[in-house]
Design a protein around this motif. Sequence first.
Motif, PDB file in Angstrom:
ATOM      1  N   PHE A   1      16.512   5.281   1.080  1.00 19.38           N
ATOM      2  CA  PHE A   1      16.899   4.159   1.950  1.00 19.38           C
ATOM      3  C   PHE A   1      17.460   4.677   3.280  1.00 19.38           C
ATOM      4  O   PHE A   1      17.146   4.161   4.358  1.00 19.38           O
ATOM      5  N   VAL A   2      18.285   5.713   3.188  1.00 15.55           N
ATOM      6  CA  VAL A   2      18.901   6.280   4.392  1.00 15.55           C
ATOM      7  C   VAL A   2      17.826   6.863   5.316  1.00 15.55           C
ATOM      8  O   VAL A   2      17.844   6.631   6.535  1.00 15.55           O
TER       9      VAL A   2
ATOM     10  N   ALA B   1      15.983   4.145   7.103  1.00 13.15           N
ATOM     11  CA  ALA B   1      16.801   3.569   8.190  1.00 13.15           C
ATOM     12  C   ALA B   1      16.807   4.491   9.406  1.00 13.15           C
ATOM     13  O   ALA B   1      16.735   4.030  10.553  1.00 13.15           O
ATOM     14  N   MET B   2      16.861   5.802   9.162  1.00 11.59           N
ATOM     15  CA  MET B   2      16.863   6.739  10.292  1.00 11.59           C
ATOM     16  C   MET B   2      15.532   6.705  11.033  1.00 11.59           C
ATOM     17  O   MET B   2      15.501   6.754  12.269  1.00 11.59           O
ATOM     18  N   LEU B   3      14.433   6.626  10.285  1.00 16.03           N
ATOM     19  CA  LEU B   3      13.113   6.583  10.939  1.00 16.03           C
ATOM     20  C   LEU B   3      13.006   5.330  11.808  1.00 16.03           C
ATOM     21  O   LEU B   3      12.473   5.377  12.922  1.00 16.03           O
ATOM     22  N   GLU B   4      13.557   4.205  11.320  1.00 16.95           N
ATOM     23  CA  GLU B   4      13.572   2.980  12.135  1.00 16.95           C
ATOM     24  C   GLU B   4      14.476   3.140  13.355  1.00 16.95           C
ATOM     25  O   GLU B   4      14.197   2.634  14.435  1.00 16.95           O
ATOM     26  N   ASN B   5      15.556   3.876  13.158  1.00 18.07           N
ATOM     27  CA  ASN B   5      16.508   4.083  14.251  1.00 18.07           C
ATOM     28  C   ASN B   5      15.879   4.857  15.420  1.00 18.07           C
ATOM     29  O   ASN B   5      16.116   4.547  16.589  1.00 18.07           O
TER      30      ASN B   5
ATOM     31  N   GLU C   1      12.795   4.841  16.277  1.00 11.45           N
ATOM     32  CA  GLU C   1      11.900   3.917  16.979  1.00 11.45           C
ATOM     33  C   GLU C   1      12.701   2.995  17.891  1.00 11.45           C
ATOM     34  O   GLU C   1      12.327   2.765  19.041  1.00 11.45           O
ATOM     35  N   ALA C   2      13.820   2.471  17.364  1.00 11.56           N
ATOM     36  CA  ALA C   2      14.669   1.570  18.160  1.00 11.56           C
ATOM     37  C   ALA C   2      15.189   2.281  19.403  1.00 11.56           C
ATOM     38  O   ALA C   2      15.234   1.711  20.500  1.00 11.56           O
TER      39      ALA C   2
ATOM     40  N   MET D   1      20.122   7.705  20.448  1.00 13.52           N
ATOM     41  CA  MET D   1      19.832   7.489  19.019  1.00 13.52           C
ATOM     42  C   MET D   1      21.102   7.453  18.187  1.00 13.52           C
ATOM     43  O   MET D   1      21.145   6.816  17.141  1.00 13.52           O
TER      44      MET D   1
ATOM     45  N   LEU E   1      20.810  14.882  11.654  1.00 13.25           N
ATOM     46  CA  LEU E   1      19.766  13.854  11.736  1.00 13.25           C
ATOM     47  C   LEU E   1      19.437  13.473  13.176  1.00 13.25           C
ATOM     48  O   LEU E   1      18.377  12.931  13.439  1.00 13.25           O
ATOM     49  N   SER E   2      20.356  13.710  14.078  1.00 13.64           N
ATOM     50  CA  SER E   2      20.064  13.517  15.498  1.00 13.64           C
ATOM     51  C   SER E   2      19.994  14.898  16.134  1.00 13.64           C
ATOM     52  O   SER E   2      20.902  15.314  16.852  1.00 13.64           O
TER      53      SER E   2
ATOM     54  N   PRO F   1      12.854   1.997  -1.568  1.00  9.47           N
ATOM     55  CA  PRO F   1      14.168   1.439  -1.863  1.00  9.47           C
ATOM     56  C   PRO F   1      14.112  -0.059  -2.103  1.00  9.47           C
ATOM     57  O   PRO F   1      13.431  -0.790  -1.390  1.00  9.47           O
TER      58      PRO F   1
ATOM     59  N   VAL G   1      25.091   4.092   7.830  1.00  9.50           N
ATOM     60  CA  VAL G   1      23.979   4.755   7.138  1.00  9.50           C
ATOM     61  C   VAL G   1      23.454   5.903   7.989  1.00  9.50           C
ATOM     62  O   VAL G   1      23.255   5.772   9.179  1.00  9.50           O
TER      63      VAL G   1
ATOM     64  N   LEU H   1      20.055   1.323  16.198  1.00  8.30           N
ATOM     65  CA  LEU H   1      19.960   0.056  15.453  1.00  8.30           C
ATOM     66  C   LEU H   1      21.259  -0.729  15.574  1.00  8.30           C
ATOM     67  O   LEU H   1      21.252  -1.946  15.787  1.00  8.30           O
TER      68      LEU H   1
ATOM     69  N   ARG I   1      21.706  -2.250  19.009  1.00  2.00           N
ATOM     70  CA  ARG I   1      20.919  -3.474  19.148  1.00  2.00           C
ATOM     71  C   ARG I   1      21.665  -4.691  18.633  1.00  2.00           C
ATOM     72  O   ARG I   1      21.487  -5.797  19.122  1.00  2.00           O
TER      73      ARG I   1
END
Lengths: 321, 226
Positions: free
Chosen positions: A44-45, A48-52, A54-55, A63, A275-276, B6, B136, B143, B146
């Motif tokens: 899950f983490v 979320a990071m992969l989506e982050n 992109e955002a 990031m 992660l960053s 998940p 997270v 995120l 945003r």
Amino acid sequence: MIPITALETTANELMAKAAIEIPDDYLDGLRAAADVETGELSAFVLQAMLENYEAAKEDRRAMCADTGVPRWYVKIGNEARIEGGPVELEAALRRATAGATNSVPLRPNRVHPLWRTDHNNNCGINAPEIEYSFHPDADWVELTTVHKGGLFGSDYRMLFPGDGIDGIKKFFLDTLVAFGKRGLACQPAIVGIGIGGSKDTCMMLGKQAACLRTVGSHNPDPKIAALEDEFKELGNTIGMGAMGFMGSSMVVGCNIETGYCHTGGMPVSVHMFCLSSRRATARVLIDGRAEYRSDPQWFTDYMRRETVEWQPTSQPSRQSG
Amino acid sequence: MAANKPTLKTVRLTTPVEPADLAQLEIGNVVYLDGTIFTGREGVFKRAVHEGHGLPAPPEVIGNVNFHCSPAAARRDDGSYDIGAVTATASFRFAAWLDQWFEMSKCKVIIGKGGMTPDVYKKSFVPNEAVYLTTVGYGTGALLGRGIKAVKDVYWMDELGIAQAMWLFEVENFGPFLVESDLAGNSLFERENAKVAAGLDKVYEGLKPAIMSRYGETDDRKEELI
């Protein structure tokens, strides 16, 4: 003569790129880790990071809000001449650091260690750090900025020759387990290991191995390259994933750099680029044009030379990631 | 994508949160927030609690969700703020201020990085009917950035600077967060730590002990390190 304005403009652009765009090599490494992650929370983490990432790119937004402590690595070609000299170059890098802190924006993380004075621009005494290396037969200057978080995930230990590879493994595991709990190291990380050198050199080599070599690159010494793969595997079998949850995503890549050390010792340092994993590089040419890339190509045959004299005729210095 | 997709339970809450909102939360749930939240880290705690200044605004204004965070932000020429990324800072450092902080702020949700120790949950969170949410990653800064729709106010900017000031944010679909500690004081990190710890002996198996011990490996400071 390389125009100073070109260096400053490039430095400004690099600050934003590093803060916003996750390097492709790290992104590919993280996707590979996500593909095999079986821990539900850890998976899950990673998602979320992969989506982050992109955002961040879509919004042109940093990031991570802990934008680290920005620093500079400068590689100067032996034939390069900088308008205004090294003092002007350092002024340009400080201006870019302060400017980008306001324009991206970055968090003004840099404070006086005792008085906690914050100039709100990430500049101060000995900040940003600027480190140098040189390159034969070149007339360009390469700028790399690294925005590394600063609190958890690095350690140093003086080991001895008798400790051998086992000793390094033990220290490596100790560091990953200690800082991996609750995810304080913000893993999965690029782990850099410095082996040898003086104490300060050992720390510097490990940090540069983490921050200035790409995921998937290898040390040119085949035995050390094999160790890099072995240590990556070892870190991922601890049973710990992202945020310290059960899983396998601890190490995205492991890079080892060495330096000759005191005959009685074997100093080792371990560093975790999070992660960053923020870095960006550009080569600034003599006419002021900039060529951007995400691989710093910091470690070269010239930097790793072992002999008294550099032999430029035997081979041109190779820049390897 | 991930081998094990998940399927964590997801909850969306509006601030100020009500006791019933918190009662439904279990460790490992995913939470998103709407409403008002306020930030605080060492500068705020030191000033409010240690130096005795109290809160700069009453609980009715700031709400009951406290975020251990400071944003990557810059002040625009017109006095408004450009908020970039937002992420939490490690919470364990703030445990010492917690009892007085709960009493003063009446907050019921603390969001941060890395959680607190089980003792702190039992001693401070449970009696104050508060839960802990962890960010997270860490580092879903874009995120979370945003999710911030407006800066409602900033307190103590002159005294503490951008990185330590107390920010009041209006947020929408702000997350993701994970429930680290529920109303009973259970801890997700403790549960996971225990699972990982069970396998550690096997990971270290066969590695010979270090040639030289290290100061800190024993609590006996008089012991010689060889």
